[in-house]
Design an enzyme around this catalytic site. Sequence first.
Site, PDB file in Angstrom:
ATOM      1  N   LYS A 170       0.863  -1.181   0.000  1.00 14.27           N
ATOM      2  CA  LYS A 170       0.000   0.000   0.000  1.00 14.27           C
ATOM      3  C   LYS A 170       0.897   1.228   0.000  1.00 14.27           C
ATOM      4  CE  LYS A 170      -3.570   2.325   2.660  1.00 14.27           C
ATOM      5  NZ  LYS A 170      -4.623   2.166   3.661  1.00 14.27           N
TER       6      LYS A 170
ATOM      7  N   LYS B  85      -2.182  -1.467  -4.008  1.00 10.65           N
ATOM      8  CA  LYS B  85      -3.017  -0.276  -3.907  1.00 10.65           C
ATOM      9  C   LYS B  85      -2.183   0.986  -3.942  1.00 10.65           C
ATOM     10  CE  LYS B  85      -5.926   1.881  -0.516  1.00 10.65           C
ATOM     11  NZ  LYS B  85      -6.281   1.940   0.843  1.00 10.65           N
TER      12      LYS B  85
HETATM   13  C1  PBG Z   1      -7.652   2.995   5.622  1.00 12.08           C
HETATM   14  C2  PBG Z   1      -7.844   2.940   4.150  1.00 12.08           C
HETATM   15  C3  PBG Z   1      -7.642   3.948   3.173  1.00 12.08           C
HETATM   16  C4  PBG Z   1      -8.084   3.419   1.951  1.00 12.08           C
HETATM   17  C5  PBG Z   1      -8.506   2.114   2.207  1.00 12.08           C
HETATM   18  N1  PBG Z   1      -8.340   1.836   3.557  1.00 12.08           N
HETATM   19  C6  PBG Z   1      -7.183   5.360   3.333  1.00 12.08           C
HETATM   20  C7  PBG Z   1      -5.776   5.633   3.617  1.00 12.08           C
HETATM   21  O1  PBG Z   1      -4.931   4.754   3.785  1.00 12.08           O
HETATM   22  O2  PBG Z   1      -5.484   6.814   3.745  1.00 12.08           O
HETATM   23  C8  PBG Z   1      -8.104   4.149   0.636  1.00 12.08           C
HETATM   24  C9  PBG Z   1      -9.113   3.649  -0.346  1.00 12.08           C
HETATM   25  C10 PBG Z   1      -9.457   4.567  -1.458  1.00 12.08           C
HETATM   26  O3  PBG Z   1      -8.853   5.636  -1.670  1.00 12.08           O
HETATM   27  O4  PBG Z   1     -10.391   4.225  -2.184  1.00 12.08           O
HETATM   28  N2  PBG Z   1      -6.362   2.930   6.067  1.00 12.08           N
END
Ligand code: PBG
Length: 314
Positions: free
Chosen positions: A185, A238
């Site tokens: 991520k 992601k």
């Molecule tokens: C929570 C989380 C996030 C997303 C999914 N789970 C936000 C982040 O990490 O700031 C982002 C998903 C999206 O942008 O569609 N940690």
Amino acid sequence: MFKRYRYRRVNTETRMRYRETLISKADLIWPVFLVEGNNIKKEISGMPGVFHYSADFLIPDLKELYFQGLTSIILFPVPDKKDLEYAYHSQGILQKAIPKIKEHLPGLEIITDVCLCSFTVNGHCHIGDNDKTCEILADIALSHARAGADIVAPSDMMDGRIFYIREKLNKNKFKKTEILSYAAKYASSFYGPFRKAAKSTPGSGDRKTYQMDYANSEEAMMEISSDIEEGAGQIIIKPALSYLDIINKARTLFKIPVVAYNVSGEYCMIRNAVENKLCNEDIILEILIAMKRAGASRIISYFVPYLFYKQLLM
Ligand code: PBG
């Protein structure tokens, strides 16, 4: 002498016969924002076609999509108050909603996002200490499993969280509850709309001390390999659209399902371009098929209802 290829493209039927990558309804996971209360289905500002749902109003929409072929959802809690204990409370938002959804649709796969950021006052995904955060994440994951989640998906990027969660689930007889790790991520600006929707924008600073540097690819492979060792059954890359190389590399190096997360910023860019008639709506399939072509097994996407209602899938 030259070779001829254009015969493959003469009409739709022929093009379909030569298509190398298909996308089916079962490849898609619908992300849903759940709020407290009743009678709520409210469009999220900046995210056309995406809603805050209360459980009672979600179920009819879920039924409709389920009977059209939807097989899986991922749930995000959006609590009214910032109280960390509420993240793993048996009467928390997801913990109350999951049994209700399962009662109506036992065949629908429920994945839950496991994180602290919508429950912490400062909006960060941790409480300062890495390992103590992992203990809380394990408690959250267990509470979701107890409520009936099929898969828990930790999205925090702490070190060792998969290890902590797997141990906790196993000790509490949830050996079959799978972990879908947000293994790679990235610290991305593409999460902007989500953070507004989930009320999880960090009060100060950013997430660069835990989410990955977008310049790194080898490090993503290290993260994935550790998560597999610690007990992840599937992994997420992601964002997806600017990270197709990472999806492809992960698919080549690891024998594990790779899930692409078509995140909120990607959704908004494309959706706005379609709505303003700058791009044809076929662009949606173009980007989702690109993710599959790169090697994704499944895709999490806010486009799910749009694709189903407009019957853009086979
Ligand atoms: C929570 C989380 C996030 C997303 C999914 N789970 C936000 C982040 O990490 O700031 C982002 C998903 C999206 O942008 O569609 N940690």
